[in-house]
Scaffold this motif. Structure first.
Motif, PDB file in Angstrom:
ATOM      1  N   LYS A  85      35.354  29.177  37.820  1.00 49.86           N
ATOM      2  CA  LYS A  85      35.298  30.390  36.998  1.00 49.86           C
ATOM      3  C   LYS A  85      36.191  31.488  37.568  1.00 49.86           C
ATOM      4  O   LYS A  85      36.798  32.260  36.823  1.00 49.86           O
ATOM      5  N   PHE A  86      36.276  31.545  38.884  1.00 44.80           N
ATOM      6  CA  PHE A  86      37.074  32.547  39.577  1.00 44.80           C
ATOM      7  C   PHE A  86      37.991  31.869  40.589  1.00 44.80           C
ATOM      8  O   PHE A  86      37.837  30.680  40.896  1.00 44.80           O
ATOM      9  N   GLU A  87      38.919  32.626  41.132  1.00 41.58           N
ATOM     10  CA  GLU A  87      39.700  32.146  42.267  1.00 41.58           C
ATOM     11  C   GLU A  87      38.774  31.987  43.473  1.00 41.58           C
ATOM     12  O   GLU A  87      37.736  32.653  43.566  1.00 41.58           O
ATOM     13  N   LEU A  88      39.135  31.101  44.388  1.00 42.41           N
ATOM     14  CA  LEU A  88      38.329  30.890  45.588  1.00 42.41           C
ATOM     15  C   LEU A  88      38.203  32.206  46.347  1.00 42.41           C
ATOM     16  O   LEU A  88      39.202  32.896  46.584  1.00 42.41           O
ATOM     17  N   THR A  89      36.993  32.553  46.737  1.00 45.23           N
ATOM     18  CA  THR A  89      36.753  33.841  47.384  1.00 45.23           C
ATOM     19  C   THR A  89      36.479  33.683  48.874  1.00 45.23           C
ATOM     20  O   THR A  89      36.206  32.580  49.372  1.00 45.23           O
ATOM     21  N   TRP A  90      36.514  34.815  49.549  1.00 47.13           N
ATOM     22  CA  TRP A  90      36.118  34.834  50.955  1.00 47.13           C
ATOM     23  C   TRP A  90      34.685  34.329  51.104  1.00 47.13           C
ATOM     24  O   TRP A  90      34.396  33.562  52.025  1.00 47.13           O
ATOM     25  N   TYR A 142      50.911  35.826  49.840  1.00 44.91           N
ATOM     26  CA  TYR A 142      49.465  35.795  49.689  1.00 44.91           C
ATOM     27  C   TYR A 142      49.136  35.001  48.428  1.00 44.91           C
ATOM     28  O   TYR A 142      49.433  35.439  47.315  1.00 44.91           O
ATOM     29  N   SER A 143      48.529  33.836  48.593  1.00 46.80           N
ATOM     30  CA  SER A 143      48.264  32.942  47.459  1.00 46.80           C
ATOM     31  C   SER A 143      46.811  32.498  47.485  1.00 46.80           C
ATOM     32  O   SER A 143      46.271  32.145  48.534  1.00 46.80           O
ATOM     33  N   SER A 144      46.194  32.489  46.312  1.00 47.95           N
ATOM     34  CA  SER A 144      44.818  32.019  46.178  1.00 47.95           C
ATOM     35  C   SER A 144      44.847  30.607  45.593  1.00 47.95           C
ATOM     36  O   SER A 144      45.903  30.016  45.403  1.00 47.95           O
TER      37      SER A 144
END
Length: 311
Positions: A86-91, A303-305
């Motif tokens: 659903k989202f980009e990978l998060t911290w 910086y890439s997600s």
């Protein structure tokens, strides 16, 4: 499970092997049985339950894991993608694997901050357990996390190819240029964050603690938090957020990187998609826009997600 381990371990290796091949690479996926009854950590969903999720349904393999959305069947020329993050990978997502000792944050010193300061990030990992895209990972970190996540569910975890990314970014509509439709005039409205600020305004106030940051905190967040908190941009018709307007997203397509002097030094460049809209080429190209990051010495040049998919 052995098949999954062999397949997952290819990710960083195949990105690297594409250097020698001299052409764009897209994964092929070996057969794997999805009928095993495996638990989903705290979610307690079996593989059978997951298979019966309907289009648009969401599930989370474990506390702190990414949320995945069931998507319609992919075209025959793409892999059999069942779910997209659903989202980009998060911290927050990635640090679950760090806390249990499986992975590390091995590339905290992304350009332009190349001076090693490993103690800084290690001392503040708890402060980074937030819903912000993690954009400082290298190829080995991505592979490590995929291996860790696959232990939580009976599905194959992959990085999408660029064609696959375009397919789900356009919600399966080949004629649609942007995640929200075809009208570039709607871009600013569609990409205005939920806080009501224009997408160009990536200000410090939108980082945690806002204007209350001390000088050291400001430096800390400037190093490790890029783009915006996930979910700030409206979802696509398939319920996927931040496809355009936030961080650039890695794909599985790579090609050798040739220096200006014509020599190959072992580096390779990875096609990225989406991302912040500073480059106005997105107006003409939309989801078809390709950008690149250079992979060298275990890290990426930008910086890439990453947004993961499940097969």
């Amino acid at each position: 499970m052995a098949n999954k381990r062999r397949r997952s371990s290819r990710i960083a290796g195949l990105w690297a092997s594409a250097i020698a091949s001299g052409y764009l690479f897209a994964f092929s996926t070996p057969a794997y049985s999805k009928t095993q009854e495996l638990g989903f950590g705290s979610s307690s969903q079996s593989s059978e339950n997951v298979q019966h999720l309907q289009i648009g349904d969401e599930f989370q393999p474990c506390d702190g894991c990414p949320t995945f959305v069931r998507v319609p069947a992919a075209p025959a020329d793409l892999r059999n993608i069942r779910f997209v993050s659903k989202f980009e990978l998060t911290w927050r997502n990635y640090l679950q694997a760090v806390k249990d000792g499986s992975c590390t944050v091995s590339n905290p010193n992304r350009p332009p901050f190349r001076k090693p300061q490993p103690d800084l990030i290690n001392a503040h990992l708890d402060r980074l357990e937030i819903d912000w895209p993690i954009t400082v990972l290298g190829p080995d970190d991505v592979e490590c996390y995929i291996k860790w996540l696959e232990q939580k569910m009976p599905l194959d975890v992959e990085v999408p190819t660029h064609d696959e990314w375009k397919w789900f970014a356009s919600s399966g509509r080949p004629s649609v240029r942007y995640p929200w439709g075809n009208d570039p005039g709607q871009a600013e409205e569609a990409l205005t964050g939920l806080e009501g600020q224009p997408f160009e305004s990536y200000t410090d106030a939108r980082r945690p603690n806002g204007s209350d940051l001390t000088g050291r905190e400001h430096y800390f967040y400037a190093r490790y938090l890029h783009a915006l908190k996930v979910g700030q941009f409206p979802p696509s018709p398939w319920g996927l957020h931040d496809l355009m307007g936030n961080a650039s997203e890695l794909t599985a397509n790579v090609e050798p990187y040739i220096r200006s002097d014509g020599k190959a030094d072992g580096s390779y460049r990875v096609i990225t998609a989406g991302g912040g809209l500073i480059d106005k080429r997105w107006v003409e190209e939309g989801v078809n826009l390709k950008t690149y990051t250079i992979a060298s010495d275990g890290q990426y040049s930008t910086y890439s997600s990453v947004r993961l998919v499940l097969l």
